[in-house]
Design a protein around this motif. Sequence first.
Motif, PDB file in Angstrom:
ATOM      1  N   ALA A  19      64.935-133.755  85.257  1.00  0.00           N
ATOM      2  CA  ALA A  19      64.206-133.955  86.500  1.00  0.00           C
ATOM      3  C   ALA A  19      62.759-133.572  86.229  1.00  0.00           C
ATOM      4  O   ALA A  19      62.486-132.673  85.429  1.00  0.00           O
ATOM      5  CB  ALA A  19      64.792-133.086  87.611  1.00  0.00           C
ATOM      6  N   HIS A  24      64.795-140.159  87.474  1.00  0.00           N
ATOM      7  CA  HIS A  24      64.897-140.547  88.880  1.00  0.00           C
ATOM      8  C   HIS A  24      64.624-139.397  89.840  1.00  0.00           C
ATOM      9  O   HIS A  24      64.088-139.621  90.933  1.00  0.00           O
ATOM     10  CB  HIS A  24      66.285-141.142  89.140  1.00  0.00           C
ATOM     11  CG  HIS A  24      66.605-142.321  88.276  1.00  0.00           C
ATOM     12  ND1 HIS A  24      65.931-143.521  88.364  1.00  0.00           N
ATOM     13  CD2 HIS A  24      67.510-142.471  87.269  1.00  0.00           C
ATOM     14  CE1 HIS A  24      66.407-144.376  87.465  1.00  0.00           C
ATOM     15  NE2 HIS A  24      67.367-143.767  86.791  1.00  0.00           N
ATOM     16  N   GLN A  25      65.004-138.196  89.457  1.00  0.00           N
ATOM     17  CA  GLN A  25      64.788-137.056  90.341  1.00  0.00           C
ATOM     18  C   GLN A  25      63.409-136.477  90.073  1.00  0.00           C
ATOM     19  O   GLN A  25      63.122-135.980  88.983  1.00  0.00           O
ATOM     20  CB  GLN A  25      65.860-135.984  90.150  1.00  0.00           C
ATOM     21  CG  GLN A  25      65.790-134.906  91.231  1.00  0.00           C
ATOM     22  CD  GLN A  25      67.107-134.184  91.420  1.00  0.00           C
ATOM     23  OE1 GLN A  25      67.991-134.276  90.578  1.00  0.00           O
ATOM     24  NE2 GLN A  25      67.241-133.460  92.515  1.00  0.00           N
ATOM     25  N   LEU A  43      68.323-126.499  91.304  1.00  0.00           N
ATOM     26  CA  LEU A  43      69.054-127.596  90.663  1.00  0.00           C
ATOM     27  C   LEU A  43      70.134-127.120  89.704  1.00  0.00           C
ATOM     28  O   LEU A  43      70.861-127.941  89.140  1.00  0.00           O
ATOM     29  CB  LEU A  43      68.074-128.486  89.883  1.00  0.00           C
ATOM     30  CG  LEU A  43      67.015-129.242  90.673  1.00  0.00           C
ATOM     31  CD1 LEU A  43      66.106-130.011  89.717  1.00  0.00           C
ATOM     32  CD2 LEU A  43      67.644-130.175  91.694  1.00  0.00           C
TER      33      LEU A  43
END
Length: 232
Positions: A34, A62-63, A120
């Motif tokens: 991320a 994507h994150q 996360l």
Amino acid sequence: MSSNQRKSRAVVLLSGGMDSCVCAALAVRDYDAAAVHISYGQRTEQRERRSFEGVCGRLGIHQRLVVRNDSLRAIGGSALTDPNIAVPEHHAVGSDIPVTYVPFRNAHFLSIAVSWAETLDAEKIFIGAVEQDSSGYPDCRPAYYEAFNQVIKTGTKEGRIEIVTPLIALRKAEIVRLGLELGAPFDLTWSCYSRDDQACGVCDSCMLRLRAFRDAGASDPISYVSQRPNAT
């Protein structure tokens, strides 16, 4: 790795510059990555943000987290955040810490990355700090990150998040070669301190980048207003 095995999570600090791009490519190779980008009122913040988004897109990250930190702009004291302090050309940078140093900037960045990593459940934080061939910034030294890891160990719930600095001992030309091997999208990156339309080619960051590509025997895919690739 089998389809049943999940990669460990990592957070990468991605400014959109050359070094952080290579760092991101390493993180994507080995982790479920991320990316976090921090705008702090720097001269080229809009251009760096575009580079961040472009690099993430190309690498399949994507994150993403985009944060604005207004404190560094308010504090000032750097040519990157204070419009009244001129960005010096490379030849004007001496042996002292240059005016492009943003006081204790990486501590702000790392604190945000650690908070997000803890949320996360990420194990690693990648940062593209480089000690050699850099501008002599004190927050790019190995001892700094060793000390910060001790802070993380003491000040987080489980104390297992670790900052990794895979580029810190490399020369800039070695970083270029590594990036080419990894397929890092150098064409999307931005290193210039002073311009956001076309790289100036004369600030310290541009000169270090130009020399790195020259020494690596590669062509820099971005364009410059002026180039002095033979400068030392």
